[in-house]
Design a protein around this motif. Structure first.
Motif, PDB file in Angstrom:
ATOM      1  N   ARG A  85      14.762   5.795  54.714  1.00  0.00           N
ATOM      2  CA  ARG A  85      15.135   4.382  54.867  1.00  0.00           C
ATOM      3  C   ARG A  85      16.529   4.137  54.307  1.00  0.00           C
ATOM      4  O   ARG A  85      17.383   3.525  54.952  1.00  0.00           O
ATOM      5  CB  ARG A  85      14.100   3.513  54.132  1.00  0.00           C
ATOM      6  N   ARG A  86      16.782   4.674  53.102  1.00  0.00           N
ATOM      7  CA  ARG A  86      18.094   4.465  52.468  1.00  0.00           C
ATOM      8  C   ARG A  86      19.204   5.133  53.275  1.00  0.00           C
ATOM      9  O   ARG A  86      20.293   4.587  53.444  1.00  0.00           O
ATOM     10  CB  ARG A  86      18.104   5.029  51.049  1.00  0.00           C
ATOM     11  N   VAL A  87      18.904   6.352  53.750  1.00  0.00           N
ATOM     12  CA  VAL A  87      19.915   7.078  54.516  1.00  0.00           C
ATOM     13  C   VAL A  87      20.168   6.343  55.839  1.00  0.00           C
ATOM     14  O   VAL A  87      21.321   6.175  56.256  1.00  0.00           O
ATOM     15  CB  VAL A  87      19.469   8.543  54.778  1.00  0.00           C
ATOM     16  N   GLY A  88      19.097   5.846  56.454  1.00  0.00           N
ATOM     17  CA  GLY A  88      19.222   5.112  57.719  1.00  0.00           C
ATOM     18  C   GLY A  88      20.098   3.882  57.553  1.00  0.00           C
ATOM     19  O   GLY A  88      20.955   3.607  58.400  1.00  0.00           O
ATOM     20  N   SER A  89      19.918   3.159  56.463  1.00  0.00           N
ATOM     21  CA  SER A  89      20.720   1.932  56.332  1.00  0.00           C
ATOM     22  C   SER A  89      22.174   2.292  56.006  1.00  0.00           C
ATOM     23  O   SER A  89      23.088   1.613  56.462  1.00  0.00           O
ATOM     24  CB  SER A  89      20.110   0.918  55.371  1.00  0.00           C
ATOM     25  N   PHE A  90      22.381   3.404  55.293  1.00  0.00           N
ATOM     26  CA  PHE A  90      23.770   3.835  55.053  1.00  0.00           C
ATOM     27  C   PHE A  90      24.415   4.232  56.387  1.00  0.00           C
ATOM     28  O   PHE A  90      25.556   3.862  56.682  1.00  0.00           O
ATOM     29  CB  PHE A  90      23.807   5.021  54.071  1.00  0.00           C
ATOM     30  N   GLN A  91      23.659   4.966  57.204  1.00  0.00           N
ATOM     31  CA  GLN A  91      24.207   5.433  58.488  1.00  0.00           C
ATOM     32  C   GLN A  91      24.540   4.241  59.392  1.00  0.00           C
ATOM     33  O   GLN A  91      25.554   4.240  60.079  1.00  0.00           O
ATOM     34  CB  GLN A  91      23.190   6.361  59.170  1.00  0.00           C
ATOM     35  N   LYS A  92      23.676   3.221  59.325  1.00  0.00           N
ATOM     36  CA  LYS A  92      23.910   2.036  60.161  1.00  0.00           C
ATOM     37  C   LYS A  92      25.218   1.356  59.763  1.00  0.00           C
ATOM     38  O   LYS A  92      26.021   0.960  60.612  1.00  0.00           O
ATOM     39  CB  LYS A  92      22.741   1.068  59.967  1.00  0.00           C
ATOM     40  N   ALA A  93      25.444   1.298  58.452  1.00  0.00           N
ATOM     41  CA  ALA A  93      26.665   0.650  57.963  1.00  0.00           C
ATOM     42  C   ALA A  93      27.885   1.552  58.138  1.00  0.00           C
ATOM     43  O   ALA A  93      29.016   1.075  58.132  1.00  0.00           O
ATOM     44  CB  ALA A  93      26.484   0.278  56.490  1.00  0.00           C
ATOM     45  N   ASN A  94      27.644   2.857  58.267  1.00  0.00           N
ATOM     46  CA  ASN A  94      28.756   3.818  58.392  1.00  0.00           C
ATOM     47  C   ASN A  94      28.479   4.757  59.565  1.00  0.00           C
ATOM     48  O   ASN A  94      28.192   5.943  59.392  1.00  0.00           O
ATOM     49  CB  ASN A  94      28.894   4.655  57.108  1.00  0.00           C
ATOM     50  N   PRO A  95      28.553   4.211  60.783  1.00  0.00           N
ATOM     51  CA  PRO A  95      28.108   4.996  61.943  1.00  0.00           C
ATOM     52  C   PRO A  95      28.875   6.305  62.137  1.00  0.00           C
ATOM     53  O   PRO A  95      28.350   7.237  62.749  1.00  0.00           O
ATOM     54  CB  PRO A  95      28.326   4.046  63.134  1.00  0.00           C
ATOM     55  N   ASP A  96      30.079   6.393  61.603  1.00  0.00           N
ATOM     56  CA  ASP A  96      30.858   7.619  61.831  1.00  0.00           C
ATOM     57  C   ASP A  96      30.601   8.693  60.773  1.00  0.00           C
ATOM     58  O   ASP A  96      31.101   9.818  60.901  1.00  0.00           O
ATOM     59  CB  ASP A  96      32.366   7.298  61.840  1.00  0.00           C
ATOM     60  N   ALA A  97      29.862   8.336  59.729  1.00  0.00           N
ATOM     61  CA  ALA A  97      29.644   9.320  58.645  1.00  0.00           C
ATOM     62  C   ALA A  97      28.797  10.480  59.158  1.00  0.00           C
ATOM     63  O   ALA A  97      27.740  10.271  59.753  1.00  0.00           O
ATOM     64  CB  ALA A  97      28.952   8.638  57.467  1.00  0.00           C
ATOM     65  N   ASN A  98      29.284  11.686  58.926  1.00  0.00           N
ATOM     66  CA  ASN A  98      28.525  12.881  59.338  1.00  0.00           C
ATOM     67  C   ASN A  98      27.659  13.303  58.141  1.00  0.00           C
ATOM     68  O   ASN A  98      28.109  14.020  57.251  1.00  0.00           O
ATOM     69  CB  ASN A  98      29.516  13.976  59.746  1.00  0.00           C
ATOM     70  N   ILE A  99      26.424  12.818  58.151  1.00  0.00           N
ATOM     71  CA  ILE A  99      25.552  13.017  56.983  1.00  0.00           C
ATOM     72  C   ILE A  99      24.876  14.386  57.056  1.00  0.00           C
ATOM     73  O   ILE A  99      24.326  14.757  58.094  1.00  0.00           O
ATOM     74  CB  ILE A  99      24.498  11.894  56.912  1.00  0.00           C
ATOM     75  N   ILE A 100      24.932  15.115  55.948  1.00  0.00           N
ATOM     76  CA  ILE A 100      24.240  16.412  55.874  1.00  0.00           C
ATOM     77  C   ILE A 100      22.972  16.203  55.063  1.00  0.00           C
ATOM     78  O   ILE A 100      23.021  15.757  53.914  1.00  0.00           O
ATOM     79  CB  ILE A 100      25.144  17.490  55.247  1.00  0.00           C
ATOM     80  N   ARG A 101      21.829  16.532  55.651  1.00  0.00           N
ATOM     81  CA  ARG A 101      20.540  16.225  55.025  1.00  0.00           C
ATOM     82  C   ARG A 101      19.939  17.459  54.363  1.00  0.00           C
ATOM     83  O   ARG A 101      19.471  18.360  55.042  1.00  0.00           O
ATOM     84  CB  ARG A 101      19.572  15.674  56.079  1.00  0.00           C
ATOM     85  N   LEU A 102      19.993  17.463  53.053  1.00  0.00           N
ATOM     86  CA  LEU A 102      19.346  18.531  52.287  1.00  0.00           C
ATOM     87  C   LEU A 102      18.290  17.906  51.380  1.00  0.00           C
ATOM     88  O   LEU A 102      18.080  18.314  50.240  1.00  0.00           O
ATOM     89  CB  LEU A 102      20.392  19.310  51.475  1.00  0.00           C
ATOM     90  N   GLY A 103      17.694  16.840  51.896  1.00  0.00           N
ATOM     91  CA  GLY A 103      16.681  16.107  51.133  1.00  0.00           C
ATOM     92  C   GLY A 103      15.315  16.715  51.379  1.00  0.00           C
ATOM     93  O   GLY A 103      14.914  17.685  50.721  1.00  0.00           O
ATOM     94  N   ILE A 104      14.599  16.187  52.365  1.00  0.00           N
ATOM     95  CA  ILE A 104      13.258  16.724  52.653  1.00  0.00           C
ATOM     96  C   ILE A 104      13.380  18.198  53.040  1.00  0.00           C
ATOM     97  O   ILE A 104      14.344  18.607  53.682  1.00  0.00           O
ATOM     98  CB  ILE A 104      12.555  15.904  53.761  1.00  0.00           C
ATOM     99  N   GLY A 105      12.404  18.977  52.591  1.00  0.00           N
ATOM    100  CA  GLY A 105      12.431  20.415  52.890  1.00  0.00           C
ATOM    101  C   GLY A 105      11.945  20.668  54.295  1.00  0.00           C
ATOM    102  O   GLY A 105      10.837  21.168  54.483  1.00  0.00           O
ATOM    103  N   ASP A 106      12.778  20.300  55.275  1.00  0.00           N
ATOM    104  CA  ASP A 106      12.357  20.523  56.658  1.00  0.00           C
ATOM    105  C   ASP A 106      13.208  21.619  57.284  1.00  0.00           C
ATOM    106  O   ASP A 106      14.443  21.569  57.215  1.00  0.00           O
ATOM    107  CB  ASP A 106      12.484  19.224  57.460  1.00  0.00           C
ATOM    108  N   VAL A 107      12.536  22.562  57.909  1.00  0.00           N
ATOM    109  CA  VAL A 107      13.218  23.723  58.504  1.00  0.00           C
ATOM    110  C   VAL A 107      14.112  23.292  59.663  1.00  0.00           C
ATOM    111  O   VAL A 107      13.874  22.257  60.283  1.00  0.00           O
ATOM    112  CB  VAL A 107      12.186  24.752  59.002  1.00  0.00           C
ATOM    113  N   VAL A 108      15.134  24.095  59.952  1.00  0.00           N
ATOM    114  CA  VAL A 108      16.029  23.782  61.072  1.00  0.00           C
ATOM    115  C   VAL A 108      16.029  24.879  62.137  1.00  0.00           C
ATOM    116  O   VAL A 108      16.372  24.631  63.282  1.00  0.00           O
ATOM    117  CB  VAL A 108      17.484  23.550  60.589  1.00  0.00           C
TER     118      VAL A 108
END
Ligand code: MLT
Length: 408
Positions: A22-45
């Motif tokens: 939720r927090r990351v989503g609202s940051f992304q909404k306010a900063n649509p160009d930010a290239n966010i790297i997600r190392l939060g939840i341990g989800d495989v890629v």
């Protein structure tokens, strides 16, 4: 008038990972160009390994033909998967498990969350702190706690702090406890338990007629040969422990869903009058009532994890993630940050610089480096002042995230 289960109202915050999203989503909404790297939840890629995909396809093809189609399968899982599990995960470590002691499921989050419902409500729960939130929240929901305090500690539960000061090894509880949750390699700290440490817990459980719920979801990431992969490698553990395993991180099944729980027949819990009841029998009853088994193609895919090709390909993926962990460790060490874990687990646990709170550091990383980690405080009060970085990412993103953290 319909009433609600008010125990749910005791829960302090939203479940940790959706809260971060939720927090990351609202940051992304306010900063649509930010290239966010997600190392939060341990989800495989990394995608499913080719041997697994091939088996998965074959399983689906079988479902498309009248002569090989499967309807309901055994609730506990197909023998072909259970036998592969027993052979590879247990026999290979001289642990003797029989087919009716393995319960295949849609993942160890569900099993480690659901298992508490077969135990009495008056049991005292012991959890390490920090801890995977599922163990705590499911017991709160069931009514095995009082209210939570400001730090998120629930009355009536026994918290066993794991910090740098005690080398992340919880002390045995000073008061009697009944249900003990242990997770090794540990989520979130990435630290491990030696045979000696686990033996102490097994002895404690035997002496106190307690049960250990052992979450081994990350065992495949162990690199140190002296570290046990299963609690059943400890003599006597089959009398007092239940083990949860998962294909999620091991084989990239976070979106495919498959795991299993091992409940040896020797494990007993007691009636009020002192009669010993086989926990395996009760879980089997619960499992057959509430679950119709994992889909056939998923079980075929899971069995391919144990084929020669599957093992080789999975080892490559595990090594890739562990190399990521090593890169994270090296960079953070160069920055003079205190780090733990990441050697036998895909998580690096770091002490936040300048004594910042976990959530402050989370905000700083998100806002200034566009890197997402998990605030240690979200895993319990003793996680305050720590932060978790997951090694489940693509190499370029891991390198880029480290460069950005350097500039913070
Ligand atoms: C984590 O990030 O702690 C895990 O992905 C959570 C989970 O496995 O459910």
């Amino acid at each position: 008038m319909i009433t609600i289960n008010e125990h749910f109202l005791k829960l302090k915050a939203g479940y940790l990972f959706p809260e971060i999203s939720r927090r990351v989503g609202s940051f992304q909404k306010a900063n649509p160009d930010a290239n966010i790297i997600r190392l939060g939840i341990g989800d495989v890629v990394k995608p499913l390994a080719p041997a697994i995909v091939e088996a998965f396809h074959a399983g689906v093809d079988q479902m498309s033909q009248a002569d090989s189609f499967k309807g309901y399968g055994p609730e506990q899982g197909y023998d072909f998967l259970i036998n592969a599990i027993i052979e590879n995960d247990f026999k290979s470590r001289s642990v003797d498990i029989s087919t009716d002691e393995v319960f295949v499921s849609d993942g160890s989050k569900c099993d480690s969350g659901n298992i508490q419902e077969i135990f009495g409500l008056d049991n005292v729960i012991a959890i390490t702190d920090p801890v995977y939130p599922v163990y705590v929240d499911t017991n709160v929901m069931a009514g095995r706690s009082g209210e939570g305090d400001e730090q998120g500690c629930y009355a009536g539960m026994v918290y066993m702090p794991c910090t740098a000061e005690n080398n992340f090894t919880p002390a045995l509880p000073s008061e009697p406890v009944d249900l003990i949750y242990l997770c090794y390699p540990n989520n979130p700290t990435g630290t491990v338990a030696s045979k000696e440490t686990l033996a102490q817990w097994v002895n404690y459980a035997k002496e106190n007629k307690a049960i250990i719920l052992f979450d081994a979801a990350y065992e495949r990431f162990i690199t140190d040969p002296s570290i046990p992969h299963s609690i059943f490698e400890i003599p006597g553990a089959k009398e007092v422990a239940i083990e949860f395993r998962s294909f999620s991180k091991t084989a990239g099944f976070t979106g495919t869903r498959c795991g299993f729980t091992v409940i040896p027949k020797e494990v007993k819990a007691y009636t009020e009058s002192g009669e010993a009841i086989e926990v395996n029998r009760i879980w089997n009853r619960r499992h057959c009532t509430k679950f119709n088994g994992v889909s056939y193609p998923v079980q075929v895919a899971a069995a391919a994890v144990y084929s020669d090709e599957g093992k080789k390909q999975i080892d490559e993926n595990v090594s890739y993630y562990m190399e990521n962990a090593s890169i994270i460790r090296t960079h953070l060490q160069e920055l003079g940050i205190e780090i733990y874990g990441g050697e036998n687990a895909p998580y690096v646990w770091l002490k936040t610089p300048d004594g910042r709170s976990s959530w402050d550091f989370f905000d700083q990383c998100l806002e200034n480096a566009h890197v997402v980690g998990t605030p240690g405080a979200g895993f319990g009060p003793s996680g305050e002042g720590y932060f978790r970085l997951s090694a489940f990412g693509f190499r370029d993103n891991i390198n880029e995230a480290m460069q950005r953290l350097k500039k913070l």
